[in-house]
Write a protein that holds these residues in place. Structure first.
Motif, PDB file in Angstrom:
ATOM      1  N   SER A 243       0.730  -1.123  -0.025  1.00 17.73           N
ATOM      2  CA  SER A 243      -0.071   0.108  -0.015  1.00 17.73           C
ATOM      3  C   SER A 243       0.935   1.289  -0.064  1.00 17.73           C
ATOM      4  CB  SER A 243      -0.802   0.109   1.278  1.00 17.73           C
ATOM      5  OG  SER A 243      -1.612  -1.140   1.254  1.00 17.73           O
ATOM      6  N   SER A 244       0.364   2.363  -0.451  1.00 13.21           N
ATOM      7  CA  SER A 244       0.990   3.770  -0.474  1.00 13.21           C
ATOM      8  C   SER A 244      -0.273   4.740  -0.604  1.00 13.21           C
ATOM      9  CB  SER A 244       1.778   3.764  -1.863  1.00 13.21           C
ATOM     10  OG  SER A 244       1.082   3.609  -2.854  1.00 13.21           O
ATOM     11  N   ASN A 245       0.306   6.148  -0.344  1.00 15.93           N
ATOM     12  CA  ASN A 245      -0.971   6.994  -0.556  1.00 15.93           C
ATOM     13  C   ASN A 245      -1.509   7.007  -1.823  1.00 15.93           C
ATOM     14  OD1 ASN A 245      -0.865   8.207   2.176  1.00 15.93           O
ATOM     15  ND2 ASN A 245       0.539   9.783   1.191  1.00 15.93           N
ATOM     16  N   GLU A 246      -0.859   6.678  -2.860  1.00 19.79           N
ATOM     17  CA  GLU A 246      -1.667   6.641  -4.163  1.00 19.79           C
ATOM     18  C   GLU A 246      -2.305   5.448  -4.344  1.00 19.79           C
ATOM     19  OE1 GLU A 246       1.668   6.791  -3.524  1.00 19.79           O
ATOM     20  OE2 GLU A 246       1.636   9.257  -3.679  1.00 19.79           O
ATOM     21  N   ARG A 247      -2.234   4.238  -3.568  1.00 17.68           N
ATOM     22  CA  ARG A 247      -2.902   3.017  -3.845  1.00 17.68           C
ATOM     23  C   ARG A 247      -2.912   2.448  -2.503  1.00 17.68           C
ATOM     24  NH1 ARG A 247      -1.075  -2.060  -5.551  1.00 17.68           N
ATOM     25  NH2 ARG A 247      -2.768  -3.282  -6.760  1.00 17.68           N
ATOM     26  N   LYS A 248      -3.946   2.972  -1.657  1.00 18.84           N
ATOM     27  CA  LYS A 248      -4.213   2.324  -0.337  1.00 18.84           C
ATOM     28  C   LYS A 248      -4.960   1.223  -0.439  1.00 18.84           C
ATOM     29  CE  LYS A 248      -6.547   5.815   0.988  1.00 18.84           C
ATOM     30  NZ  LYS A 248      -6.756   6.695  -0.111  1.00 18.84           N
ATOM     31  N   ARG A 249      -4.432  -0.140  -0.065  1.00 26.10           N
ATOM     32  CA  ARG A 249      -5.042  -1.156  -0.155  1.00 26.10           C
ATOM     33  C   ARG A 249      -5.358  -1.847   1.226  1.00 26.10           C
ATOM     34  NH1 ARG A 249      -6.642   0.678  -3.965  1.00 26.10           N
ATOM     35  NH2 ARG A 249      -6.439   0.000  -6.106  1.00 26.10           N
ATOM     36  N   GLN A 250      -6.622  -1.764   1.738  1.00 26.63           N
ATOM     37  CA  GLN A 250      -6.829  -2.133   3.111  1.00 26.63           C
ATOM     38  C   GLN A 250      -7.933  -3.244   3.083  1.00 26.63           C
ATOM     39  OE1 GLN A 250      -7.962   1.383   4.891  1.00 26.63           O
ATOM     40  NE2 GLN A 250      -7.194   0.657   6.909  1.00 26.63           N
ATOM     41  N   ALA A 251      -8.150  -4.023   3.940  1.00 25.68           N
ATOM     42  CA  ALA A 251      -9.065  -5.274   4.121  1.00 25.68           C
ATOM     43  C   ALA A 251      -9.326  -5.541   5.594  1.00 25.68           C
ATOM     44  CB  ALA A 251      -9.000  -6.473   3.206  1.00 25.68           C
ATOM     45  N   HIS A 252     -10.554  -5.319   6.179  1.00 23.94           N
ATOM     46  CA  HIS A 252     -10.690  -5.631   7.444  1.00 23.94           C
ATOM     47  C   HIS A 252     -11.750  -7.006   7.446  1.00 23.94           C
ATOM     48  CE1 HIS A 252      -9.523  -1.650   9.702  1.00 23.94           C
ATOM     49  NE2 HIS A 252      -8.613  -2.200   8.625  1.00 23.94           N
ATOM     50  N   THR A 253     -11.144  -8.069   6.845  1.00 26.08           N
ATOM     51  CA  THR A 253     -12.044  -9.289   7.049  1.00 26.08           C
ATOM     52  C   THR A 253     -12.238  -9.709   8.503  1.00 26.08           C
ATOM     53  OG1 THR A 253     -10.112 -10.794   6.711  1.00 26.08           O
ATOM     54  CG2 THR A 253     -11.272  -9.853   4.660  1.00 26.08           C
ATOM     55  N   PHE A 254     -11.358  -9.304   9.274  1.00 31.28           N
ATOM     56  CA  PHE A 254     -11.678  -9.831  10.729  1.00 31.28           C
ATOM     57  C   PHE A 254     -12.571  -9.378  11.267  1.00 31.28           C
ATOM     58  CE2 PHE A 254      -7.849  -6.874   9.884  1.00 31.28           C
ATOM     59  CZ  PHE A 254      -8.284  -5.679  10.606  1.00 31.28           C
ATOM     60  N   TYR A 255     -13.232  -8.184  10.957  1.00 26.28           N
ATOM     61  CA  TYR A 255     -14.238  -7.516  11.483  1.00 26.28           C
ATOM     62  C   TYR A 255     -15.723  -8.088  10.758  1.00 26.28           C
ATOM     63  CZ  TYR A 255     -11.342  -4.145  13.953  1.00 26.28           C
ATOM     64  OH  TYR A 255     -10.434  -3.437  14.807  1.00 26.28           O
ATOM     65  N   LYS A 256     -15.539  -9.170   9.809  1.00 27.97           N
ATOM     66  CA  LYS A 256     -16.470  -9.812   9.157  1.00 27.97           C
ATOM     67  C   LYS A 256     -16.610 -11.307   9.485  1.00 27.97           C
ATOM     68  CE  LYS A 256     -18.561  -6.050   6.733  1.00 27.97           C
ATOM     69  NZ  LYS A 256     -19.737  -5.618   7.085  1.00 27.97           N
ATOM     70  N   GLY A 257     -15.338 -11.680  10.371  1.00 28.26           N
ATOM     71  CA  GLY A 257     -15.575 -12.957  10.729  1.00 28.26           C
ATOM     72  C   GLY A 257     -14.150 -13.738  10.461  1.00 28.26           C
ATOM     73  N   GLY A 258     -13.085 -13.151   9.798  1.00 27.14           N
ATOM     74  CA  GLY A 258     -11.844 -13.872   9.613  1.00 27.14           C
ATOM     75  C   GLY A 258     -10.790 -13.827  10.671  1.00 27.14           C
TER      76      GLY A 258
END
Ligand SMILES: Cc1cc2nc3c(=O)[nH]c(=O)nc-3n(C[C@H](O)[C@H](O)[C@H](O)COP(=O)(O)OP(=O)(O)OC[C@H]3O[C@@H](n4cnc5c(N)ncnc54)[C@H](O)[C@@H]3O)c2cc1C
Length: 461
Positions: A243-258
């Protein structure tokens, strides 16, 4: 123009809300922005603003209240928050949500994110919000100076009464009748300050507005402000390492059950806690960590959401998939047996109602964990990012900057990320953009009220 009523330093969410509020009350406003564009971190943000009891929630059938929001903030902050600031947030949050809507800010969705006991992450489109606020403030007469960093505060008669700024290599002065509002964001782009105050975060990736280099903290400190909260500096867990400012790539699968596992294939934390605390836990592992989940969680993907658009990350090969856990472990280069065993014991814990890390919910007190059992299985290598600092200037609930003796520094106000003491030890998603808007407006109102008080006093003399 070198004499206005209110000077605002920094044109992000806090500064622009202050500017709009002040111009609506008839004040002459000058906004100084260091960069050649406005928006700072607010423009890069994940879009969530924490509000409770809104008509948006009502339409979705979500029951929420200010009391619940305050309780969540204090719980997540482990009661290390400045309660007066949290109370002020509670007092003004709904009115500020309605004010934003009335000024054309378009809220898109509402999700349960870190620290929420009810879905209250109201999403904005940052460009839409920031440019709408700017346009309205400028229409009302605010003057916006780009490429104009403020370098010094001017004190006259024991009051902060102006600023020195730089324009085209020239130093200039501007004076304010009512006061100077600092809203320069944090210092997530200052390696010097980050290393000084949070060396434990040296390994995190860096995100945030380019101009966010702690200038407001230095300006406030130069006139005696008390700086607080540095031990609570934390990374935010949930980013892909590329990830960078130009391409932020974030996932919070843990808050949906991961779940979250380390390179040994073992869990190490209750995944439902604040992602700031997850950041601490992941950094302590001193090894790669991964989110692991199944098709049930994948089906919870929310298109265009900053945290929950799992399909997007999958389409970019940042989330990998496999038909079995064994194959997934192989792809991640982690021990097969241990990953299979970790998932089996997690599922058993759910069945028995007793998780080995105490997990009972999806996020904070919201939702119920489900077993990870529906192929295909998915994983994303995940790191913590330093994206917002939240430590800094101490203010009272009227956004007045105070000195180490808790005395108000006359004429000086601060709002947004550069303020310390609000979040405490954790962080509830959406409360930073939320506090920027709320305290930006409070600062403007207070500066204007103080001027009327002073005018009244001088008339009576
Ligand atoms: C990737 C990312 C995702 C995030 N997601 C969320 C989220 O979903 N919800 C949430 O609540 N928070 C989120 N945050 C945090 C949040 O965006 C910020 O804390 C918030 O936007 C700060 O607003 P601000 O107005 O205080 O500062 P900013 O928006 O950063 O604005 C500060 C401005 O001041 C300018 N400035 C600095 N120094 C000077 C100077 N000397 N003179 C003049 N101008 C100066 C800067 O250039 C900048 O434009 C996120 C942050 C990042 C980076």
């Amino acid at each position: 123009m070198n004499q206005v009523d209110v000077i605002i330093v920094g044109a992000g969410m806090a500064g622009l809300c202050a500017a709009l509020e002040a111009t609506e009350q008839g004040s002459r406003v000058a906004i100084f922005e260091k960069q050649d564009t406005i928006g700072g971190s607010s423009l890069l943000s994940g879009c969530f603003m924490a509000f409770a009891g809104t008509n948006f929630q009502e339409r979705l059938g979500i029951q929420d209240s200010t009391a619940s929001l305050i309780e969540d903030m204090l719980t997540v902050g482990q009661h290390q928050n400045d309660e007066a600031l949290v109370e002020a947030y509670g007092k003004h949050q709904l009115e500020t949500y309605n004010w934003l809507v009335a000024h054309g800010i378009q809220f898109q969705d509402c999700q349960a994110v870190s620290g929420h006991s009810n879905p209250r992450g109201h999403t904005i489109i940052p460009e839409q919000a920031i440019y709408t606020l700017r346009n309205k403030a400028v229409e009302n007469g605010a003057i916006l100076y780009l490429d104009s960093p403020v370098n010094r505060l001017i004190i006259k008669e024991d009051r902060v009464s102006g600023v020195v700024y730089e324009q085209n290599g020239e130093k200039k002065e501007c004076f304010a009748n009512s006061g100077v509002i600092l809203s320069t964001g944090g210092f997530s782009q200052s390696e010097e300050m980050l290393h000084l105050y949070a060396p434990q975060l040296d390994e995190t990736i860096r995100l945030g507005g380019t101009g966010n280099q702690g200038d407001g903290l230095k300006l406030a400190a130069s006139v005696g402000a008390w700086l607080i909260d540095f031990p609570n500096l934390k990374g935010t867990y949930g980013f892909h390492p590329n990830s960078s400012n130009e391409r932020k790539r974030q996932a919070h699968t843990f808050y949906k059950g991961g779940i979250i596992v380390n390179e040994e294939g073992n869990r190490f934390v209750n995944e439902s806690i604040s992602y700031k605390l997850l950041g601490d836990a992941a950094l302590q592992q001193k090894q790669r960590t991964f989110q692991v989940f199944d098709q049930t969680v994948m089906n919870e993907s929310v298109k265009n959401d900053a945290l929950y658009d799992f399909d997007l990350l999958y389409s970019e090969n940042l989330i990998v998939s496999a038909d079995s856990l064994e194959e997934l472990a192989h792809l991640l280069r982690i021990p097969t047996e241990s990953l299979v065993q970790t998932v089996a014991s997690y599922n058993e814990g759910i069945a028995r109602g007793k998780d080995m890390y105490g997990r009972k919910t999806l996020t904070h007190t919201f939702g119920s964990p489900l077993p990870i059992q529906r192929a295909p299985y998915y994983a994303m290598e995940t790191v913590a990012a330093m994206l917002a600092t939240y430590a800094g200037v101490r203010v009272n609930s009227r956004a007045e900057v105070v000195n180490p003796f808790n005395e108000v520094i006359s004429g000086l106000y601060a709002a947004g990320e550069m303020v310390g003491g609000f979040h405490g030890a954790g962080y509830m998603t959406g409360s930073s953009l939320g506090k920027a808007a709320i305290f930006g407006r409070i600062a403007a109102k207070q500066a204007i009220n103080k001027l009327s008080d002073r005018n009244l006093a001088s008339k009576n003399c």
